[in-house]
Design a protein around this motif. Structure first.
Motif, PDB file in Angstrom:
ATOM      1  N   VAL A   1       0.777   4.448  -2.672  1.00 18.01           N
ATOM      2  CA  VAL A   1       0.593   5.905  -2.429  1.00 18.01           C
ATOM      3  C   VAL A   1       2.039   6.477  -2.642  1.00 18.01           C
ATOM      4  O   VAL A   1       2.111   7.545  -2.347  1.00 18.01           O
ATOM      5  CB  VAL A   1       0.039   6.182  -1.082  1.00 18.01           C
ATOM      6  CG1 VAL A   1      -0.909   5.591  -0.794  1.00 18.01           C
ATOM      7  CG2 VAL A   1       1.409   5.647   0.073  1.00 18.01           C
TER       8      VAL A   1
ATOM      9  N   ALA B   1      -2.587   5.568   3.594  1.00 19.06           N
ATOM     10  CA  ALA B   1      -2.428   4.129   3.394  1.00 19.06           C
ATOM     11  C   ALA B   1      -2.981   3.574   4.704  1.00 19.06           C
ATOM     12  O   ALA B   1      -3.256   2.326   4.308  1.00 19.06           O
ATOM     13  CB  ALA B   1      -0.586   4.020   3.358  1.00 19.06           C
TER      14      ALA B   1
ATOM     15  N   VAL C   1      -5.504   0.319   4.260  1.00 22.99           N
ATOM     16  CA  VAL C   1      -4.719  -0.791   4.075  1.00 22.99           C
ATOM     17  C   VAL C   1      -5.600  -2.121   4.462  1.00 22.99           C
ATOM     18  O   VAL C   1      -5.378  -3.112   3.799  1.00 22.99           O
ATOM     19  CB  VAL C   1      -3.430  -0.950   4.964  1.00 22.99           C
ATOM     20  CG1 VAL C   1      -3.832  -1.113   6.489  1.00 22.99           C
ATOM     21  CG2 VAL C   1      -2.643  -2.208   4.500  1.00 22.99           C
TER      22      VAL C   1
ATOM     23  N   ILE D   1       0.886  -0.929   0.045  1.00 25.43           N
ATOM     24  CA  ILE D   1       0.077  -0.098   0.015  1.00 25.43           C
ATOM     25  C   ILE D   1       0.843   1.398  -0.011  1.00 25.43           C
ATOM     26  O   ILE D   1       0.524   2.317  -0.721  1.00 25.43           O
ATOM     27  CB  ILE D   1      -0.952  -0.113   1.208  1.00 25.43           C
ATOM     28  CG1 ILE D   1      -2.309   0.788   0.925  1.00 25.43           C
ATOM     29  CG2 ILE D   1      -0.478   0.485   2.584  1.00 25.43           C
ATOM     30  CD1 ILE D   1      -3.271   0.076   0.113  1.00 25.43           C
TER      31      ILE D   1
END
Lengths: 408, 229
Positions: free
Chosen positions: B131, B155, B159, B127
């Motif tokens: 980003v 994130a 997540v 994740i």
């Protein structure tokens, strides 16, 4: 694992504050262990003094002797006791037979009340302090019927010295005053000045002859391999001596003041632990509260993320645990090092000798580390430390996320 | 299908001796997959509404249903569980845990969920890659810029595949370029992961990106505009 990692990092977020609380815990644990060991050392010295100053672990005397220690109350048949001892006492035990009566010691210029002790030099040396305490002259040996040992303090008070005469007077078994001159053959030094002033030693045979005791003795003093055995051995001896008009007493009964001191010291150690902990506990609560309030927004965030209150409590307790364990480890090490450092020469209390003597303390104190005290100190710090940390932990867990996140 | 439904929502606060009415009889519904801005001036009640929807606070009156769960029927523990598994948060002040690295901050939510360590690490890294922070795994928040911290916060919010992400003024502390980057990121997450985003904001740029704008004024819904309609 991550909880511990996070807790460890958290406690070092403010190194100065963590150092301050660590110092508090270290000093607390150190003082509990070190001062506890000193107290135990004082007590051990007192017990050792008490036992080696003619008491022994167990005393056998005529039933009325403890209340009236006169020649009238004597063990008339020491042989009968002699037969019992090897069968009853644990291996490694030592014993001696003594005459012990009140007397007056006098020279040309002075007279003083003393305790006349008639000893068997060989067996006495294995039981009491006198065998290793002669600082000038010689210890008694068989045949020295005219010789006497006196303490340094009494000799100074009398202004006398080796080779001079000393007159002893006491009441004999027939109620008459018995008196005899002895020549000073040895000067002894004892832990306590009062011992030096109180006791004079002659051969047992000479004392029995002077007091017309016809082979009788005043007491049997027994030293055991371990002083914890005293009560049990005294009870066994008492049972075996039944019907002989004799009493067997453990040192705890023979020295009631010392026994009371021991109880007092046990309680004092506990009170000391609690007092130290209270001071330390306030520090822990205060610091943990500061840390909690400083991180209130963070706790709000954690709650917002879905962390349960009990997990917040757990997190703060882990931080407290790590702090306490670090402080305890360092405190224990410091305590042990302090005791080790003093184990060579001890703390010399000679300057305070008279005050210390009043309590029966030795001139030099050696710290005595007891595993039980170390465990208690650590258990008190860890248990109560975590307990007091619960307060800030619960406080942090009780805030709602919104309340906590609005906190500045 | 509505993922958020509010009916007759009211909330008052006590500020000293003064009672402040933050929300008054708010009714609204947000469909799953929405990208919604709660707009309005400071003190209008938009953050209060966001807090109530997120289960961070309780309403004095009315009903909130999120992802089919009626808050009035949930205990505090149930609410915590719901926040943990179904709702993600992004705050104005980023609110990262300062002693944890970027990857650990993202992992932490999964730790609370009981995800195994290796899986946590794998998902957190993936994740963060998404980003744009692939090279910043081990940086602590203090070593990241504001925009990067807010990306870590995003994130962390997404997540564990929440149904909804609530973002309280997420661009307020960012410059316009960084803010726009963040909005594009959240829009991408909304489109890729089908996560519903609800923002409280008075940032014109956020309102430009939002597909629906609900204007809150004096604790009431003053205007509700769906750009697609």
């Amino acid at each position: 694992m991550m909880d511990f990692q996070m807790a460890w990092r958290n406690i070092w977020r403010n190194p100065r504050r963590t150092t301050v609380i660590l110092i508090a815990v270290i000093m607390g644990v150190w003082s509990m262990i070190f001062l506890g060991a000193l107290m135990r050392g004082i007590v051990a010295g007192m017990v050792k003094n008490g036992i080696s100053t003619l008491t022994g672990h167990v005393q056998i005397q005529q039933r009325l002797y403890p209340d009236d220690p006169s020649v009238v109350h004597r063990i008339r048949d020491p042989q009968a006791v002699m037969k019992i001892l090897p069968r009853v006492l644990p291996p490694g035990s030592r014993w001696t037979f003594r005459v012990r009566v009140n007397a007056v010691a006098a020279n040309a210029r002075h007279s003083n009340g003393v305790t006349l002790v008639g000893i068997d030099p060989e067996s006495e040396a294995r039981v009491s302090f006198i065998g290793r305490s002669i600082t000038s002259g010689n210890y008694l040996k068989a045949g020295d019927n005219n010789d006497i040992l006196m303490g340094r303090a009494l000799a100074e008070e009398f202004g006398t010295h080796l080779g001079q005469k000393l007159i002893l007077m006491s009441q004999d078994t027939q109620g008459q005053i018995a008196s005899r001159a002895f020549r000073i053959s040895g000067i002894f030094r004892a832990e306590m000045e009062s011992t030096e002033k109180h006791f004079v030693f002659i051969l047992r045979g000479a004392a029995q002859q002077m007091l017309k005791m016809d082979g009788a003795v005043s007491e049997v003093s027994v030293v055991l391999p371990h002083h914890e055995q005293a009560r049990q051995v005294a009870a066994t001896l008492q049972a075996r001596l039944a019907g002989k008009d004799l009493t067997a007493r453990p040192w705890q009964k023979a020295l009631p003041l010392l026994t009371a001191y021991l109880d007092l010291y046990d309680n004092f150690v506990l009170i000391w632990f609690v007092v130290v902990f209270i001071a330390m506990g306030f520090g822990i609560v205060n610091t943990t509260l500061m840390a909690v309030f400083e991180r209130m927004r963070e706790f709000g965030l954690l709650k917002a993320l879905g962390m349960r209150p009990r997990r917040i409590v757990k997190g703060i307790l882990i931080e407290a645990l790590l702090l306490l364990l670090c402080g305890m480890a360092a405190g224990n090490l410091l305590g042990w090092l302090s005791c080790w450092g003093l184990s060579f020469k001890g703390i010399d209390l000679s300057a305070l000798a008279q005050g210390a003597e009043y309590a029966g303390m030795a001139r030099v104190i050696f710290p005595s580390l007891w595993p039980r005290d170390i465990l208690s100190a650590n258990a008190v710090v860890l248990g109560l430390g975590l307990l007091v940390s619960l307060y800030p932990a619960i406080k942090a867990a009780r805030f709602t996320p919104v309340e906590a996140m609005m906190h500045y | 299908m509505a993922i958020v439904e509010c009916e007759g929502l009211s909330k008052t606060y006590q500020q000293g001796k003064v009672t402040v009415r933050a929300l008054s009889d708010v009714n609204l519904s947000v469909a799953a997959g929405g990208f919604v801005a709660l707009a309005g001036p400071s003190g209008s009640g938009k953050t209060t509404l966001l807090n109530l929807i997120g289960g961070l606070d309780r309403a004095d009156a009315g009903h909130i249903t999120v992802d089919g769960r009626d808050y009035n029927r949930l205990t505090s523990s149930d609410m915590a569980e719901l926040r943990l598994r179904r709702i993600g948060f992004v705050f104005q002040a980023y609110n990262l845990i300062p002693v944890l690295s970027a990857v650990e901050n993202v992992e932490y939510v999964m730790l609370l969920q009981g995800v195994a360590a290796a899986e946590r690490r794998r998902r957190a890294r993936r994740i963060l890659d998404d980003v744009g922070l692939a090279d910043k795994y081990d940086r602590r928040p203090a070593e990241l810029s504001g925009g990067q911290q807010q990306r870590v916060a995003v994130a962390r919010a997404i997540v564990s595949d929440p149904s909804i992400v609530l973002a309280d003024e997420p661009t307020a502390n960012l410059d316009s370029k960084t803010g726009e980057g963040l909005l594009q990121l959240m829009l991408q997450m909304n489109q890729v992961h089908q996560v519903t985003f609800i923002f409280s904001t008075h940032d014109r740029m956020v309102m430009d990106y939002a597909r629906r704008i609900i204007l809150i004024r004096d604790g009431c819904v003053a205007e509700d505009r769906d750009k697609a309609a």
